[in-house]
Design a protein around this motif. Structure first.
Motif, mmCIF file in Angstrom:
data_model
loop_
_atom_site.group_PDB
_atom_site.id
_atom_site.type_symbol
_atom_site.label_atom_id
_atom_site.label_comp_id
_atom_site.label_asym_id
_atom_site.label_seq_id
_atom_site.Cartn_x
_atom_site.Cartn_y
_atom_site.Cartn_z
ATOM 1 N N GLY A 189 -7.242 -16.502 1.726
ATOM 2 C CA GLY A 189 -7.746 -17.786 1.239
ATOM 3 C C GLY A 189 -9.192 -18.026 1.626
ATOM 4 O O GLY A 189 -9.982 -18.549 0.835
ATOM 5 N N LEU A 190 -9.573 -17.644 2.855
ATOM 6 C CA LEU A 190 -10.976 -17.787 3.267
ATOM 7 C C LEU A 190 -11.883 -16.902 2.436
ATOM 8 O O LEU A 190 -12.998 -17.308 2.072
ATOM 9 C CB LEU A 190 -11.120 -17.454 4.753
ATOM 10 C CG LEU A 190 -10.610 -18.500 5.727
ATOM 11 C CD1 LEU A 190 -10.704 -17.983 7.154
ATOM 12 C CD2 LEU A 190 -11.393 -19.789 5.571
ATOM 13 N N ASP A 191 -11.427 -15.703 2.122
ATOM 14 C CA ASP A 191 -12.201 -14.808 1.271
ATOM 15 C C ASP A 191 -12.429 -15.434 -0.107
ATOM 16 O O ASP A 191 -13.538 -15.389 -0.639
ATOM 17 C CB ASP A 191 -11.482 -13.465 1.138
ATOM 18 C CG ASP A 191 -12.216 -12.512 0.226
ATOM 19 O OD1 ASP A 191 -13.426 -12.280 0.461
ATOM 20 O OD2 ASP A 191 -11.578 -11.996 -0.721
ATOM 21 N N HIS A 192 -11.386 -16.041 -0.655
ATOM 22 C CA HIS A 192 -11.526 -16.686 -1.958
ATOM 23 C C HIS A 192 -12.402 -17.927 -1.889
ATOM 24 O O HIS A 192 -13.134 -18.227 -2.839
ATOM 25 C CB HIS A 192 -10.146 -17.025 -2.525
ATOM 26 C CG HIS A 192 -9.465 -15.851 -3.141
ATOM 27 N ND1 HIS A 192 -9.188 -15.774 -4.480
ATOM 28 C CD2 HIS A 192 -9.013 -14.695 -2.610
ATOM 29 C CE1 HIS A 192 -8.590 -14.630 -4.748
ATOM 30 N NE2 HIS A 192 -8.471 -13.956 -3.605
ATOM 31 N N ALA A 194 -8.419 -20.652 -6.309
ATOM 32 C CA ALA A 194 -7.311 -20.711 -5.347
ATOM 33 C C ALA A 194 -7.862 -20.499 -3.940
ATOM 34 O O ALA A 194 -8.502 -19.492 -3.664
ATOM 35 C CB ALA A 194 -6.268 -19.650 -5.675
ATOM 36 N N GLY A 195 -7.592 -21.465 -3.060
ATOM 37 C CA GLY A 195 -8.196 -21.405 -1.735
ATOM 38 C C GLY A 195 -7.203 -21.150 -0.623
ATOM 39 O O GLY A 195 -6.187 -20.481 -0.799
ATOM 40 N N VAL A 196 -7.519 -21.706 0.542
ATOM 41 C CA VAL A 196 -6.775 -21.436 1.770
ATOM 42 C C VAL A 196 -5.351 -21.981 1.694
ATOM 43 O O VAL A 196 -4.390 -21.264 1.982
ATOM 44 C CB VAL A 196 -7.515 -22.028 2.995
ATOM 45 C CG1 VAL A 196 -6.698 -21.871 4.248
ATOM 46 C CG2 VAL A 196 -8.859 -21.377 3.158
ATOM 47 N N ARG A 197 -5.211 -23.243 1.294
ATOM 48 C CA ARG A 197 -3.871 -23.836 1.261
ATOM 49 C C ARG A 197 -2.942 -23.099 0.303
ATOM 50 O O ARG A 197 -1.786 -22.841 0.617
ATOM 51 C CB ARG A 197 -3.950 -25.306 0.847
ATOM 52 C CG ARG A 197 -4.359 -26.220 1.951
ATOM 53 C CD ARG A 197 -4.226 -27.636 1.528
ATOM 54 N NE ARG A 197 -5.021 -27.859 0.320
ATOM 55 C CZ ARG A 197 -5.067 -28.986 -0.347
ATOM 56 N NH1 ARG A 197 -4.352 -30.006 0.052
ATOM 57 N NH2 ARG A 197 -5.817 -29.117 -1.412
ATOM 58 N N THR A 198 -3.467 -22.763 -0.868
ATOM 59 C CA THR A 198 -2.646 -22.081 -1.865
ATOM 60 C C THR A 198 -2.156 -20.739 -1.344
ATOM 61 O O THR A 198 -0.964 -20.418 -1.443
ATOM 62 C CB THR A 198 -3.450 -21.875 -3.155
ATOM 63 O OG1 THR A 198 -3.931 -23.136 -3.607
ATOM 64 C CG2 THR A 198 -2.615 -21.223 -4.220
ATOM 65 N N HIS A 199 -3.053 -19.954 -0.782
ATOM 66 C CA HIS A 199 -2.669 -18.628 -0.307
ATOM 67 C C HIS A 199 -1.742 -18.701 0.904
ATOM 68 O O HIS A 199 -0.830 -17.875 1.040
ATOM 69 C CB HIS A 199 -3.911 -17.796 0.004
ATOM 70 C CG HIS A 199 -4.555 -17.256 -1.222
ATOM 71 N ND1 HIS A 199 -5.504 -17.955 -1.916
ATOM 72 C CD2 HIS A 199 -4.354 -16.103 -1.900
ATOM 73 C CE1 HIS A 199 -5.880 -17.243 -2.957
ATOM 74 N NE2 HIS A 199 -5.191 -16.114 -2.972
ATOM 75 N N MET A 200 -1.937 -19.678 1.776
ATOM 76 C CA MET A 200 -1.042 -19.804 2.923
ATOM 77 C C MET A 200 0.352 -20.226 2.476
ATOM 78 O O MET A 200 1.356 -19.705 2.968
ATOM 79 C CB MET A 200 -1.597 -20.784 3.938
ATOM 80 C CG MET A 200 -2.738 -20.199 4.749
ATOM 81 S SD MET A 200 -3.346 -21.298 6.017
ATOM 82 C CE MET A 200 -2.007 -21.242 7.180
ATOM 83 N N LEU A 201 0.453 -21.144 1.517
ATOM 84 C CA LEU A 201 1.760 -21.568 1.029
ATOM 85 C C LEU A 201 2.488 -20.438 0.304
ATOM 86 O O LEU A 201 3.694 -20.256 0.466
ATOM 87 C CB LEU A 201 1.621 -22.775 0.104
ATOM 88 C CG LEU A 201 1.328 -24.097 0.792
ATOM 89 C CD1 LEU A 201 1.066 -25.183 -0.245
ATOM 90 C CD2 LEU A 201 2.475 -24.487 1.687
ATOM 91 N N GLY A 250 4.119 -16.139 11.337
ATOM 92 C CA GLY A 250 2.755 -16.159 11.849
ATOM 93 C C GLY A 250 1.861 -15.135 11.165
ATOM 94 O O GLY A 250 0.718 -15.436 10.805
ATOM 95 N N LEU A 251 2.378 -13.914 10.977
ATOM 96 C CA LEU A 251 1.596 -12.886 10.281
ATOM 97 C C LEU A 251 1.354 -13.259 8.823
ATOM 98 O O LEU A 251 0.258 -13.052 8.292
ATOM 99 C CB LEU A 251 2.298 -11.530 10.372
ATOM 100 C CG LEU A 251 2.207 -10.826 11.714
ATOM 101 C CD1 LEU A 251 3.074 -9.575 11.711
ATOM 102 C CD2 LEU A 251 0.766 -10.464 12.027
ATOM 103 N N ALA A 252 2.370 -13.812 8.172
ATOM 104 C CA ALA A 252 2.189 -14.238 6.778
ATOM 105 C C ALA A 252 1.131 -15.334 6.684
ATOM 106 O O ALA A 252 0.282 -15.313 5.790
ATOM 107 C CB ALA A 252 3.515 -14.719 6.202
ATOM 108 N N SER A 253 1.157 -16.278 7.621
ATOM 109 C CA SER A 253 0.148 -17.346 7.628
ATOM 110 C C SER A 253 -1.245 -16.794 7.880
ATOM 111 O O SER A 253 -2.214 -17.212 7.238
ATOM 112 C CB SER A 253 0.475 -18.386 8.695
ATOM 113 O OG SER A 253 1.690 -18.996 8.445
ATOM 114 N N ALA A 254 -1.350 -15.848 8.812
ATOM 115 C CA ALA A 254 -2.662 -15.273 9.136
ATOM 116 C C ALA A 254 -3.240 -14.510 7.943
ATOM 117 O O ALA A 254 -4.425 -14.667 7.608
ATOM 118 C CB ALA A 254 -2.545 -14.353 10.348
ATOM 119 N N PHE A 255 -2.414 -13.690 7.290
ATOM 120 C CA PHE A 255 -2.917 -12.948 6.137
ATOM 121 C C PHE A 255 -3.227 -13.877 4.964
ATOM 122 O O PHE A 255 -4.203 -13.672 4.234
ATOM 123 C CB PHE A 255 -1.926 -11.862 5.716
ATOM 124 C CG PHE A 255 -1.940 -10.672 6.624
ATOM 125 C CD1 PHE A 255 -3.109 -9.974 6.868
ATOM 126 C CD2 PHE A 255 -0.784 -10.262 7.261
ATOM 127 C CE1 PHE A 255 -3.129 -8.886 7.717
ATOM 128 C CE2 PHE A 255 -0.787 -9.164 8.102
ATOM 129 C CZ PHE A 255 -1.969 -8.476 8.338
#
Length: 93
Positions: free
Chosen positions: A30-33, A40-47, A20-25
């Motif tokens: 990703g939102l910042d990018h 590289a956006g939200v999906r890339t950074h979450m994965l 959960g913490l890894a997904s949140a960070f």
């Protein structure tokens, strides 16, 4: 849950917190990018965050289950590693 997944050295609740913490960070980064317009956006950074958390949990699980001098925990030098068959003391039977 242990009936389905088996026993683990790391508690199941702790795994949930770490994922959960890894997904949140990853989401925040990703939102910042996305806002800045970087490719590289939200999906890339979450994965990437989830896969690195999973890699670390696997490494922690192996290091806590196996004794320090066991064959499964030794690091082999070089970029091309040949892993022996899992017949050491750490291998599931």
């Amino acid at each position: 849950m242990e009936q389905v997944l088996g026993t683990s050295v790391i508690p199941f609740n702790e795994m949930h917190w770490r994922f959960g913490l890894a997904s949140a960070f990853g989401l925040l980064l990703g939102l910042d990018h996305e806002v800045r317009g970087i490719s590289a956006g939200v999906r890339t950074h979450m994965l990437v965050a989830l896969s690195s958390a999973m890699t670390m949990l696997i490494a922690l699980e192996l290091s806590r289950r196996c004794p320090p001098g066991d064959r499964a925990t030794r690091t082999l030098p070089g970029p091309f590693r040949v892993w022996p068959r899992p017949s050491g003391s750490c291998a599931p039977e």
